[in-house]
Motif scaffolding. Structure first.
Motif, PDB file in Angstrom:
ATOM      1  N   HIS A 180      44.194  47.911  55.277  1.00 44.21           N
ATOM      2  CA  HIS A 180      44.177  46.638  54.547  1.00 44.21           C
ATOM      3  C   HIS A 180      42.867  46.457  53.793  1.00 44.21           C
ATOM      4  CE1 HIS A 180      42.334  45.660  58.478  1.00 44.21           C
ATOM      5  NE2 HIS A 180      41.537  44.901  57.743  1.00 44.21           N
ATOM      6  N   ASP A 181      41.922  47.372  53.991  1.00 43.54           N
ATOM      7  CA  ASP A 181      40.591  47.273  53.393  1.00 43.54           C
ATOM      8  C   ASP A 181      40.481  48.263  52.226  1.00 43.54           C
ATOM      9  OD1 ASP A 181      37.914  47.206  52.748  1.00 43.54           O
ATOM     10  OD2 ASP A 181      37.210  47.199  54.828  1.00 43.54           O
ATOM     11  N   LEU A 182      40.438  47.735  51.013  1.00 47.46           N
ATOM     12  CA  LEU A 182      40.384  48.598  49.825  1.00 47.46           C
ATOM     13  C   LEU A 182      39.117  49.434  49.772  1.00 47.46           C
ATOM     14  CD1 LEU A 182      41.850  46.715  46.726  1.00 47.46           C
ATOM     15  CD2 LEU A 182      42.213  49.094  47.323  1.00 47.46           C
ATOM     16  N   SER A 183      38.010  48.901  50.288  1.00 48.50           N
ATOM     17  CA  SER A 183      36.757  49.651  50.240  1.00 48.50           C
ATOM     18  C   SER A 183      36.820  50.886  51.137  1.00 48.50           C
ATOM     19  CB  SER A 183      35.582  48.759  50.662  1.00 48.50           C
ATOM     20  OG  SER A 183      35.778  48.239  51.968  1.00 48.50           O
ATOM     21  N   VAL A 184      37.621  50.828  52.211  1.00 50.39           N
ATOM     22  CA  VAL A 184      37.817  51.985  53.076  1.00 50.39           C
ATOM     23  C   VAL A 184      38.728  53.003  52.400  1.00 50.39           C
ATOM     24  CG1 VAL A 184      38.861  52.770  55.252  1.00 50.39           C
ATOM     25  CG2 VAL A 184      37.400  50.747  55.224  1.00 50.39           C
ATOM     26  N   VAL A 185      39.817  52.519  51.812  1.00 49.89           N
ATOM     27  CA  VAL A 185      40.785  53.395  51.144  1.00 49.89           C
ATOM     28  C   VAL A 185      40.147  54.104  49.956  1.00 49.89           C
ATOM     29  CG1 VAL A 185      42.961  53.434  49.874  1.00 49.89           C
ATOM     30  CG2 VAL A 185      42.732  52.015  51.905  1.00 49.89           C
ATOM     31  N   GLU A 186      39.285  53.396  49.246  1.00 49.36           N
ATOM     32  CA  GLU A 186      38.598  53.965  48.081  1.00 49.36           C
ATOM     33  C   GLU A 186      37.829  55.231  48.455  1.00 49.36           C
ATOM     34  OE1 GLU A 186      34.718  52.793  45.306  1.00 49.36           O
ATOM     35  OE2 GLU A 186      35.498  51.394  46.820  1.00 49.36           O
ATOM     36  N   HIS A 239      48.066  44.698  37.813  1.00 50.30           N
ATOM     37  CA  HIS A 239      48.849  43.680  38.511  1.00 50.30           C
ATOM     38  C   HIS A 239      47.910  42.590  39.036  1.00 50.30           C
ATOM     39  CE1 HIS A 239      51.590  41.752  41.366  1.00 50.30           C
ATOM     40  NE2 HIS A 239      52.572  42.377  40.752  1.00 50.30           N
ATOM     41  N   PRO A 240      48.273  41.317  38.904  1.00 50.27           N
ATOM     42  CA  PRO A 240      47.402  40.215  39.360  1.00 50.27           C
ATOM     43  C   PRO A 240      47.037  40.288  40.837  1.00 50.27           C
ATOM     44  CG  PRO A 240      49.154  39.378  37.951  1.00 50.27           C
ATOM     45  CD  PRO A 240      49.467  40.819  38.204  1.00 50.27           C
ATOM     46  N   TYR A 241      47.937  40.783  41.673  1.00 50.83           N
ATOM     47  CA  TYR A 241      47.622  40.872  43.104  1.00 50.83           C
ATOM     48  C   TYR A 241      46.530  41.910  43.348  1.00 50.83           C
ATOM     49  CZ  TYR A 241      48.172  41.587  48.131  1.00 50.83           C
ATOM     50  OH  TYR A 241      47.934  41.697  49.466  1.00 50.83           O
ATOM     51  N   THR A 242      46.602  43.038  42.644  1.00 54.39           N
ATOM     52  CA  THR A 242      45.556  44.057  42.766  1.00 54.39           C
ATOM     53  C   THR A 242      44.216  43.500  42.317  1.00 54.39           C
ATOM     54  OG1 THR A 242      47.223  45.741  42.238  1.00 54.39           O
ATOM     55  CG2 THR A 242      44.924  46.429  42.177  1.00 54.39           C
ATOM     56  N   GLU A 243      44.217  42.733  41.242  1.00 49.81           N
ATOM     57  CA  GLU A 243      42.983  42.119  40.754  1.00 49.81           C
ATOM     58  C   GLU A 243      42.372  41.216  41.821  1.00 49.81           C
ATOM     59  OE1 GLU A 243      41.610  39.609  36.804  1.00 49.81           O
ATOM     60  OE2 GLU A 243      43.362  38.908  37.927  1.00 49.81           O
ATOM     61  N   ALA A 244      43.226  40.437  42.505  1.00 48.50           N
ATOM     62  CA  ALA A 244      42.734  39.541  43.563  1.00 48.50           C
ATOM     63  C   ALA A 244      42.157  40.337  44.740  1.00 48.50           C
ATOM     64  CB  ALA A 244      43.863  38.626  44.032  1.00 48.50           C
ATOM     65  N   LEU A 245      42.811  41.434  45.115  1.00 48.68           N
ATOM     66  CA  LEU A 245      42.303  42.265  46.202  1.00 48.68           C
ATOM     67  C   LEU A 245      40.945  42.865  45.843  1.00 48.68           C
ATOM     68  CD1 LEU A 245      45.351  44.339  47.559  1.00 48.68           C
ATOM     69  CD2 LEU A 245      44.215  42.401  48.635  1.00 48.68           C
ATOM     70  N   LEU A 246      40.816  43.342  44.623  1.00 46.01           N
ATOM     71  CA  LEU A 246      39.561  43.961  44.194  1.00 46.01           C
ATOM     72  C   LEU A 246      38.415  42.955  44.171  1.00 46.01           C
ATOM     73  CD1 LEU A 246      40.845  46.233  41.260  1.00 46.01           C
ATOM     74  CD2 LEU A 246      40.136  46.956  43.548  1.00 46.01           C
ATOM     75  N   SER A 247      38.721  41.717  43.860  1.00 48.76           N
ATOM     76  CA  SER A 247      37.660  40.704  43.801  1.00 48.76           C
ATOM     77  C   SER A 247      37.102  40.384  45.182  1.00 48.76           C
ATOM     78  CB  SER A 247      38.184  39.421  43.145  1.00 48.76           C
ATOM     79  OG  SER A 247      39.014  38.694  44.036  1.00 48.76           O
ATOM     80  N   SER A 248      37.831  40.768  46.236  1.00 44.46           N
ATOM     81  CA  SER A 248      37.382  40.481  47.602  1.00 44.46           C
ATOM     82  C   SER A 248      36.457  41.562  48.151  1.00 44.46           C
ATOM     83  CB  SER A 248      38.592  40.333  48.527  1.00 44.46           C
ATOM     84  OG  SER A 248      39.258  41.570  48.688  1.00 44.46           O
ATOM     85  N   VAL A 292      30.071  38.367  41.793  1.00 49.36           N
ATOM     86  CA  VAL A 292      31.471  38.598  41.449  1.00 49.36           C
ATOM     87  C   VAL A 292      32.251  37.314  41.697  1.00 49.36           C
ATOM     88  CG1 VAL A 292      33.550  39.934  41.979  1.00 49.36           C
ATOM     89  CG2 VAL A 292      31.310  41.042  42.047  1.00 49.36           C
ATOM     90  N   ALA A 293      33.042  36.925  40.705  1.00 48.11           N
ATOM     91  CA  ALA A 293      33.879  35.733  40.850  1.00 48.11           C
ATOM     92  C   ALA A 293      35.108  36.088  41.672  1.00 48.11           C
ATOM     93  CB  ALA A 293      34.290  35.225  39.470  1.00 48.11           C
ATOM     94  N   ARG A 294      35.111  35.638  42.924  1.00 52.61           N
ATOM     95  CA  ARG A 294      36.226  35.988  43.805  1.00 52.61           C
ATOM     96  C   ARG A 294      37.453  35.154  43.468  1.00 52.61           C
ATOM     97  NH1 ARG A 294      36.213  36.336  50.434  1.00 52.61           N
ATOM     98  NH2 ARG A 294      38.389  36.968  50.629  1.00 52.61           N
ATOM     99  N   ILE A 295      38.605  35.817  43.430  1.00 56.79           N
ATOM    100  CA  ILE A 295      39.871  35.150  43.142  1.00 56.79           C
ATOM    101  C   ILE A 295      40.485  34.698  44.467  1.00 56.79           C
ATOM    102  CG2 ILE A 295      42.180  35.414  42.169  1.00 56.79           C
ATOM    103  CD1 ILE A 295      41.004  37.587  40.341  1.00 56.79           C
ATOM    104  N   LYS A 296      40.643  33.406  44.641  1.00 60.19           N
ATOM    105  CA  LYS A 296      41.228  32.863  45.866  1.00 60.19           C
ATOM    106  C   LYS A 296      42.689  32.512  45.598  1.00 60.19           C
ATOM    107  CE  LYS A 296      36.853  31.008  47.622  1.00 60.19           C
ATOM    108  NZ  LYS A 296      36.134  29.815  48.105  1.00 60.19           N
TER     109      LYS A 296
END
Length: 340
Positions: A223-229, A258-267, A277-281
């Motif tokens: 669930h952690d994009l920074s780990v998957v990266e 995709h907007p959901y991917t953008e939101a995940l990346l902002s986290s 970084v402007a986090r998308i909530k």
């Protein structure tokens, strides 16, 4: 797909995994939890595919269904065996699956609950070898010692029990057990999420080193994009049972569609505290897979949603070579990647 394609190891087509909801004394089926709802992708040999998304999005269910720990509701799971034959895993019996279990293995999320506390480490790692008739006795013991060394454990500890090891060491034991049969495909189900951050890095580096050394094909669920990266060649993003975007890691991180991917990346926390970084909530809650919204499953939380989004389900389509997106308006949106 061309059956002679030498680079493709796995092809998944419209995979669905629904769990029945039962109520009442007679346990009648009154609904279904659509844990996986039409997932399709191809996996190349020696590739690492990261599967990411929020808790409950269906990524673990995908991994378990691919290995037939669950019997899929529908769809195809075509796997190229070591003999070169294509087998639809979704259609064969559990008896016919047994020879393929040597080639398809899993690393479980919780290293402690996945290890039998009554067996020593040596017995745990040797168990798959004995079940499949690969080795036993002195030969199995030598193989166990070799596997323990390969994951950074001292073979002198093979007489100890799982509770005598730390979390990171137990995950290494699980990894040695997984590698014991020289698998060609490994599904790693959040293998570092239960570990401390410092230990996560050690296990990730070990997994990456073994993947490159042994030429493993890996589906890395997290669930952690920074780990998957850190480990993935490609990333597939899931939301409420569907893949909403899939692309090469570098492309997806820097140019999401995709907007959901953008939101995940902002986290993802920035590399430097000086970077703002402007986090998308995202507003609202993740929809229940038992009652997914009509149309696009993400439209109830999407800042870019239009009336059409609630009326028609978007197909996962290739908007650029190798870049697949499930969004009606992907070409019109200007989204920010990890650098933005």
């Amino acid at each position: 797909m061309n059956d002679q394609d030498p680079n493709t190891l796995l092809e998944v087509t419209d995979l669905k995994m629904y769990f029945p909801i039962r109520q009442g004394f007679l346990q009648r089926v009154v609904g279904q939890v659509k844990a996986v709802d039409g997932v399709s992708f191809k996996l190349r040999e020696k590739e690492v595919l990261g599967l990411v998304g929020e808790s409950g999005c269906g990524k673990t269910t995908v991994g378990r269904t691919l290995l037939r720990l669950y019997d899929p509701t529908s769809g195809e799971i075509r796997f190229r065996s070591k003999a070169g034959d294509w087998v639809d895993i979704a259609k064969i019996s559990q008896h016919d699956m047994k020879p393929l279990r040597k080639e398809m293995r899993m690393i479980f999320q919780d290293p402690f609950s996945s290890l039998n506390p009554r067996l020593t480490v040596g017995e745990l790692i040797a168990e798959p070898l004995e079940i499949h008739g690969v080795a036993k006795g002195k030969e199995a013991e030598d193989r166990v010692a070799e596997l323990m060394r390969s994951v950074g454990l001292d073979p002198a500890y093979m007489r100890r029990y799982p509770h005598e090891f730390s979390g990171g060491q137990r995950q290494r034991i699980g990894l040695a057990r997984t590698l014991s049969l020289n698998p060609r495909l490994i599904v790693a189900d959040e293998p570092v999420s239960a570990l401390d951050v410092s230990v996560q890095a050690q296990v990730l580096n070990l997994l990456q080193e073994l993947q490159q050394k042994l030429g493993l094909t890996l589906i890395f669920v997290a669930h952690d994009l920074s780990v998957v990266e850190h480990i993935s060649d490609r990333i597939a993003v899931m939301y409420v049972g569907r893949i909403v975007e899939m692309a090469d890691t570098e492309v997806l991180l820097n140019d999401p569609q995709h907007p959901y991917t953008e939101a995940l990346l902002s986290s993802i926390p920035p590399a430097s505290p000086d970077i703002v970084v402007a986090r998308i909530k995202l507003q609202g809650e993740v929809p229940s897979p038992a009652r997914p919204p009509s149309g696009c499953v993400f439209h109830t939380r999407c800042a870019y949603a239009r009336p059409e989004c609630s009326q028609r389900i978007p197909e996962l389509r290739e908007v650029r070579p190798g870049h697949f997106v499930s969004c009606h308006f992907a070409e019109e949106l200007q989204l920010h990647g990890i650098a933005g």
